[in-house]
Enzyme design. Sequence first.
Site, short mmCIF file in Angstrom:
data_model
loop_
_atom_site.label_atom_id
_atom_site.label_comp_id
_atom_site.label_asym_id
_atom_site.label_seq_id
_atom_site.Cartn_x
_atom_site.Cartn_y
_atom_site.Cartn_z
N ASP A 299 0.82 -1.21 0.00
CA ASP A 299 0.00 0.00 0.00
C ASP A 299 0.86 1.26 0.00
O ASP A 299 2.00 1.27 0.46
CB ASP A 299 -0.95 0.02 1.20
N GLU B 131 -0.86 -1.97 5.22
CA GLU B 131 0.00 -1.96 6.42
C GLU B 131 -0.08 -0.63 7.16
O GLU B 131 0.07 -0.59 8.38
CB GLU B 131 1.46 -2.24 6.02
N GLU B 132 -0.33 0.44 6.42
CA GLU B 132 -0.18 1.78 6.98
C GLU B 132 -1.33 2.23 7.87
O GLU B 132 -1.15 3.14 8.69
CB GLU B 132 0.00 2.81 5.85
N HIS C 129 7.46 8.50 4.92
CA HIS C 129 6.20 9.21 5.15
C HIS C 129 6.32 10.72 4.89
O HIS C 129 5.53 11.50 5.40
CB HIS C 129 5.64 8.97 6.56
#
Length: 395
Positions: free
Chosen positions: A84, A142-143, A368
């Site tokens: 993702d 996952e995020e 990020h």
Amino acid sequence: MNPNFESKLMTLLDDHRSEIIELRRYLHEHPEVSFHEKNTAAFIKDYYSNLDCKMRDCGDGYGIVVDINPDKPGKKLAWRADFDGLAIQEDNNLPFKSQNPGVMHACGHDGHTAYLLVLAKCLIELKDEINGSIRIIHQPAEEVAPGGALSMIKDGALDGVDDIYGIHVMSTMPTGTVQLHSGPTQTGRANFDLTFTGKGGHASMPQLSNDAIVAGSYFVTELQTIVSRRLNPFDVGSVTIGSFDGAGSYNAIKGQVKLKGDVRVMNEDTRKKIRQQIEQIVNGVDATFGVESKLDYDDNYPVLINDKKLTENAEKWIKESNIPEVTTVKDSGVVNASEDFAYFAQKKPGCFFYVGCQPADGGDYPHHSPSFMMDEDCLIICAKSAASVISHYFA
């Protein structure tokens, strides 16, 4: 296993080195956020469609498991990668920059998927020489909590699996390094949403109002005492307020504010203590300032604990393989971020380790962030490190 298996696998990976980069760049151009990775999942499934393996959808999202030698006796090893992206607008001038506005692969999951696709293809080509079976786990989401791992586990992603490994690229680590750590390795995480509702009014008549900004500000200040005065100094814990929404005007007293918070811990007792303290402070603010609170607290990703034997073996095996692109294999120490690979490692012995991807200029390209970048040389290191572990695991 054929004693030349590792050599054959490494040679195949060298032959497909450019394909790994091409796949990564395609995925980087077409990111999708957690729980919405429909096209990425379709791309992954299409890649395996003509390969000699067993593939199925897994979980309540877009998860995929691929089995190599599914019916062969012997040990079953799982290898996981996530796919993702993040809701971030890319701020890089790359020829393969994200084509999806407001979405970016800002954590390296495009690279994780690319190396594992090619590694899996090479393993399938050599599958008759493997003394056991391998399960490839392509995990979405996952995020964003609750993450994609839980539903995949519930749907049997780990059924029959003996052990599981995974890799994450790290822009804070020099390219050429492989780093591992045994035991508690990545923080557990919780998030909370908190609303304080008081009574708004005119700034000239504060006695007629209950100021939600004052209440929220007191909460933020008092929150700092949890780590400094409630935790053992040798325990790891952090509490962060990432958003304080109290926008208003010069002469108006706010009747409501909304806050978002983040908690990180390295053991579950600390998790419980921090939550209890936050709840107590919230109740105290209500009583002190005459406001009403609504606290939505989400305890999600657990502490990631690496199995000692798997970690020690991986370190030893990667060193023994003398991978030309690897300059250093060492202990990473604990890693601040959280990871839902931790759910897999709760169910089966697991090891999650790191491959440096810092660009050659040595600059700061944090995960990020809109400027995240990786040195693509890390991708062959990911593939070859995994190949080393797999080759020795089935030796």
